[in-house]
Design an enzyme around this catalytic site. Structure first.
Site, mmCIF file in Angstrom:
data_model
loop_
_atom_site.group_PDB
_atom_site.id
_atom_site.type_symbol
_atom_site.label_atom_id
_atom_site.label_comp_id
_atom_site.label_asym_id
_atom_site.label_seq_id
_atom_site.Cartn_x
_atom_site.Cartn_y
_atom_site.Cartn_z
ATOM 1 N N ASP A 49 0.911 -1.089 -0.022
ATOM 2 C CA ASP A 49 0.129 -0.505 0.007
ATOM 3 C C ASP A 49 1.023 1.448 0.294
ATOM 4 O O ASP A 49 1.671 1.265 0.760
ATOM 5 C CB ASP A 49 -0.843 0.121 1.363
ATOM 6 C CG ASP A 49 -1.703 -1.174 1.652
ATOM 7 O OD1 ASP A 49 -2.052 -2.161 0.726
ATOM 8 O OD2 ASP A 49 -2.453 -1.385 2.684
ATOM 9 N N GLU A 224 -10.082 -2.800 4.268
ATOM 10 C CA GLU A 224 -8.839 -2.149 4.542
ATOM 11 C C GLU A 224 -8.960 -0.702 3.977
ATOM 12 O O GLU A 224 -9.496 -0.303 2.660
ATOM 13 C CB GLU A 224 -8.182 -2.678 4.187
ATOM 14 C CG GLU A 224 -8.066 -4.700 4.383
ATOM 15 C CD GLU A 224 -7.343 -5.362 3.763
ATOM 16 O OE1 GLU A 224 -6.277 -6.138 4.673
ATOM 17 O OE2 GLU A 224 -6.892 -5.331 2.392
HETATM 18 C C1 FRU Z 1 -4.298 -4.319 2.901
HETATM 19 C C2 FRU Z 1 -3.201 -4.513 4.063
HETATM 20 C C3 FRU Z 1 -3.254 -3.120 5.441
HETATM 21 C C4 FRU Z 1 -1.914 -3.567 6.134
HETATM 22 C C5 FRU Z 1 -1.028 -3.477 4.910
HETATM 23 C C6 FRU Z 1 0.186 -4.448 5.705
HETATM 24 O O1 FRU Z 1 -3.151 -4.081 1.428
HETATM 25 O O2 FRU Z 1 -3.422 -5.052 4.295
HETATM 26 O O3 FRU Z 1 -4.796 -3.827 5.333
HETATM 27 O O4 FRU Z 1 -2.320 -2.398 6.913
HETATM 28 O O5 FRU Z 1 -1.622 -4.309 4.210
HETATM 29 O O6 FRU Z 1 0.810 -4.091 5.340
#
Ligand code: FRU
Length: 513
Positions: A49, A224
Site C-alpha cells: 500500500d 481495509e
Molecule cells: C492492505 C493491508 C492493510 C495493512 C497492510 C499490511 O493491503 O493488508 O490493511 O495495513 O496491507 O501490509
C-alpha cells in the site's frame, strides 16, 4: 489474507533478513526487465500500500508499505520517497521501521499547522504520521512526527494513541475537519467490514464518533485502507458530497483485491451513504489497483484530490516475476465528482504533470482502421512507454480496440464491445502469464458510447496498462509482463466497420534517468 501473509513470514529465509538493504540498493538500475519507467517502484524489495500521502513545503511525499529485508511481504515498515512533480521520485531512508516484533502497517500523514500536538518547534509545523502498530495479537494506532521535512522521525512516547481491542483495527486515514475544528480519523474494523470514525483535538486522544458498514459489494472478505473526503460536484456551484472509500482484499467481482466507494454526506459525526446500501461502485475495474489513498494538505490554490493505489492484487502479488523489487504504485490520478443519469460518480484521469514526460507525437484524425494501421507502420511509431488518446466510432463493428505491447505472439488488448456495451483489457496473451492461475484474464466495465463515440486514454509503461475510458468514468488497471521486443501498436475491429475519429499518441521518457 493477513493469515496467509503471516505464513510467508514464518518461511522467510534467515539469510535474507540478515542482508543489509544497502547491499540490495546497489543492484537496482531501473533498467531491469518489466521495471516501470514512470510509475514508482522501490529500488529493491517488496512494496504494497501507499501510505502517508502528504504535500509539504514543495514536496509530494510518498510513504509505502515496505519490507527492508526482502522481496516478499514481511517486516512491514514505511519506505519513503519525495517528488516535486509526482513523477520524478527521490528515495529517502525508511521513515518508520518495524520495531522489534511490532510492524508499521498502513496509515496516513498530515501537516499539523496549528501545532495541536505541541510537537512543533520554532514555528516549524510538524508532519505527523498516524499508522497501525501491529503484533500477532493486536492492532493499535500510533503516531510519529518529523520536524525536518520528513527526513527523520520521532515516535510519540504515549503510543499507542488508540486501541479498540480488535485484532483487525487498522489503516487510519486522518484529516482536519474545519467545521468542527477537530481531527477526524477513518479506520477499519477489517473483519467486521466497518469503518469507525473518531475525533481528536490533538492527534493523541481520540473519541469514537460512529461506524459505517457493512454496505456495498457483498460478499467481500474484509475492509481495509479507508479514505473519507469531500469533493465539489462538477458544474454545480456550492454542491459537494463526501466520498467514503474502502478496499477489500478479496472483493467481488474480481478474483482478488479491489477498491469501492460510497457517495454521501458527513456531518462531523456520521457518514451517510445516499445510495441504496447494496449499490457497489468501483474505483477501478482492473485486477491491479488496491489500497488507494488521497493526498493530504494539497495547497488550496491547487485544490486537486489526488490518489495513488498499489498496482497489484493479493491473489498473486508475491508471485509477480520481477527482481530485485516486487510491487509498484499507480500513476497519481485526479478525482472529480460528476453527475450522470445513474447518479453522482467519480471520474479520474492521470495528473497533468505526466505531460512533462512527453517526447514525440503521432496523430491523425478521421481514418479507417486499416489506414490508421498503415500510417502508424509508416511512421514506425511504437513503444513501451506511451500516452494514448483514442476517440473511436465503433459504427457497425461489434468490437474495436487497440493492441499495445504487441510482439510476434503477444498483445494486450484495450477494446470496446457494442453489446454488451463495455470496455475491457484482455491480458491473456500479454506475455508471461503463467506464474499464477488467476493472472490471465479479460477485465471489463460497462460503458456506453457517447454521440456514437468511445473515448479511451491509455497509459502504457512497460509492465503497466492504465485505461481511463469515457473521460475517466471507467478505469481499468492491469499489470502485464511482455517480452522487451513487444512494443508494437495497432488497432483492430471485428464484425463491421469502425472509424478513428482522433488518435494522439505520445512517447514518454523515463522518469528514472
Ligand atoms: C492492505 C493491508 C492493510 C495493512 C497492510 C499490511 O493491503 O493488508 O490493511 O495495513 O496491507 O501490509
Amino acid at each position: 489474507m493477513l493469515g496467509r501473509m503471516r505464513g510467508c513470514l514464518a518461511l522467510f529465509p534467515a539469510f535474507v533478513i540478515a542482508m543489509a538493504p544497502a547491499a540490495f540498493a546497489q543492484t537496482a538500475t531501473y533498467k531491469e526487465p518489466y521495471r516501470p519507467q514512470f510509475h514508482f517502484s522501490p529500488a529493491v524489495n517488496w512494496t504494497n500500500d501507499p501510505n502517508g500521502l502528504v504535500y509539504h513545503d514543495g514536496e509530494w511525499h510518498l510513504f509505502y508499505q515496505f519490507n527492508p529485508f526482502g522481496d516478499l511481504w514481511g517486516h512491514m515498515s514505511w519506505g519513503h520517497a519525495v517528488s516535486e512533480d509526482l513523477f520524478r521520485w527521490k528515495h529517502l531512508d525508511v521513515a518508520i521501521p518495524e520495531d522489534g516484533d511490532v510492524m508499521a502497517f498502513s496509515g496516513s500523514a498530515v501537516v499539523d499547522r496549528l501545532n495541536t500536538t505541541g510537537f512543533g518547534r520554532g514555528g516549524e509545523a510538524p508532519i505527523v504520521a498516524i499508522y497501525t502498530s501491529r503484533t500477532e495479537a493486536d492492532q493499535t494506532q500510533s503516531i510519529a512526527y518529523s520536524l525536518d521535512r520528513g527526513r527523520t522521525w520521532t515516535q510519540y512516547g504515549g503510543n499507542p494513541v488508540l486501541d479498540a481491542e480488535d485484532p483487525g483495527f487498522r489503516d487510519p486515514k486522518v484529516f482536519w475537519h474545519e467545521p468542527t475544528r477537530h481531527w477526524v480519523m477513518a479506520v477499519v474494523l477489517a473483519n467486521q467490514r466497518k469503518v469507525s470514525l473518531y475525533r481528536s483535538p490533538d492527534l493523541k486522544t481520540w473519541a469514537h464518533l460512529s461506524d459505517f458498514g457493512p454496505e456495498g459489494a457483498h460478499p467481500v472478505s474484509n475492509w481495509e485502507c479507508p479514505d473519507l473526503f469531500e469533493l465539489p460536484v462538477e458544474g454545480e456551484p456550492g454542491e459537494t458530497r463526501w466520498i467514503m472509500q474502502v478496499d477489500s482484499g478479496m472483493g467481488h467481482p474480481w478474483l482478488g483485491s479491489g477498491c469501492q466507494y460510497f457517495v454521501g454526506s458527513f456531518d462531523g459525526t456520521r457518514f451517510t451513504n445516499e445510495n441504496p446500501p447494496e449499490t457497489a461502485l468501483w474505483l477501478d475495474w482492473g485486477r491491479d489497483f488496491y489500497a488507494a489513498q488521497s493526498y493530504s494538505d494539497v495547497p488550496a490554490d491547487d485544490g486537486r484530490r489526488i490518489v495513488i493505489g498499489w498496482i497489484s492484487n493479493w491473489m498473486y502479488a508475491r508471485d509477480k516475476p520481477t527482481s530485485p523489487w516486487r510491487g509498484a504504485q499507480s500513476l497519481p490520478r485526479e478525482l472529480r465528482l460528476r453527475r450522470f443519469p445513474e447518479g453522482l460518480r467519480l471520474v479520474q484521469l492521470p495528473v497533468r504533470e505526466i505531460e512533462s514526460l512527453r517526447e514525440t507525437r503521432f496523430s491523425l484524425s478521421r481514418a479507417g482502421i486499416t489506414e490508421t494501421n498503415e500510417r502508424i507502420a509508416d511512421a514506425g511509431f511504437q513503444g513501451e512507454k506511451l500516452d494514448i488518446l483514442a476517440v473511436i466510432e465503433p459504427g457497425s463493428a461489434q468490437e474495436v480496440g487497440l493492441r499495445v505491447l504487441q510482439g510476434k505472439e503477444e498483445e494486450t488488448l484495450v477494446g470496446y464491445t457494442a453489446s454488451p456495451a463495455e470496455v475491457y483489457v484482455d491480458r491473456r496473451k500479454s506475455g508471461e502469464v503463467d506464474f499464477h492461475a488467476t493472472f490471465p484474464g479479460r477485465h471489463s466495465a460497462r460503458l456506453r458510447e457517447e454521440d456514437g463515440r468511445i473515448e479511451m486514454r491509455i497509459i502504457v509503461d512497460r509492465s503497466v496498462v492504465e485505461v481511463f475510458a469515457g473521460g475517466g468514468r471507467v478505469a481499468i488497471t492491469d499489470r502485464v509482463f511482455p517480452h522487451p521486443d513487444s512494443t508494437g501498436l495497432s488497432l483492430y475491429s471485428l464484425g463491421g466497420e469502425a472509424h478513428v475519429d482522433e488518435l494522439e499518441v505520445w512517447k514518454l521518457r523515463s522518469a528514472w534517468e
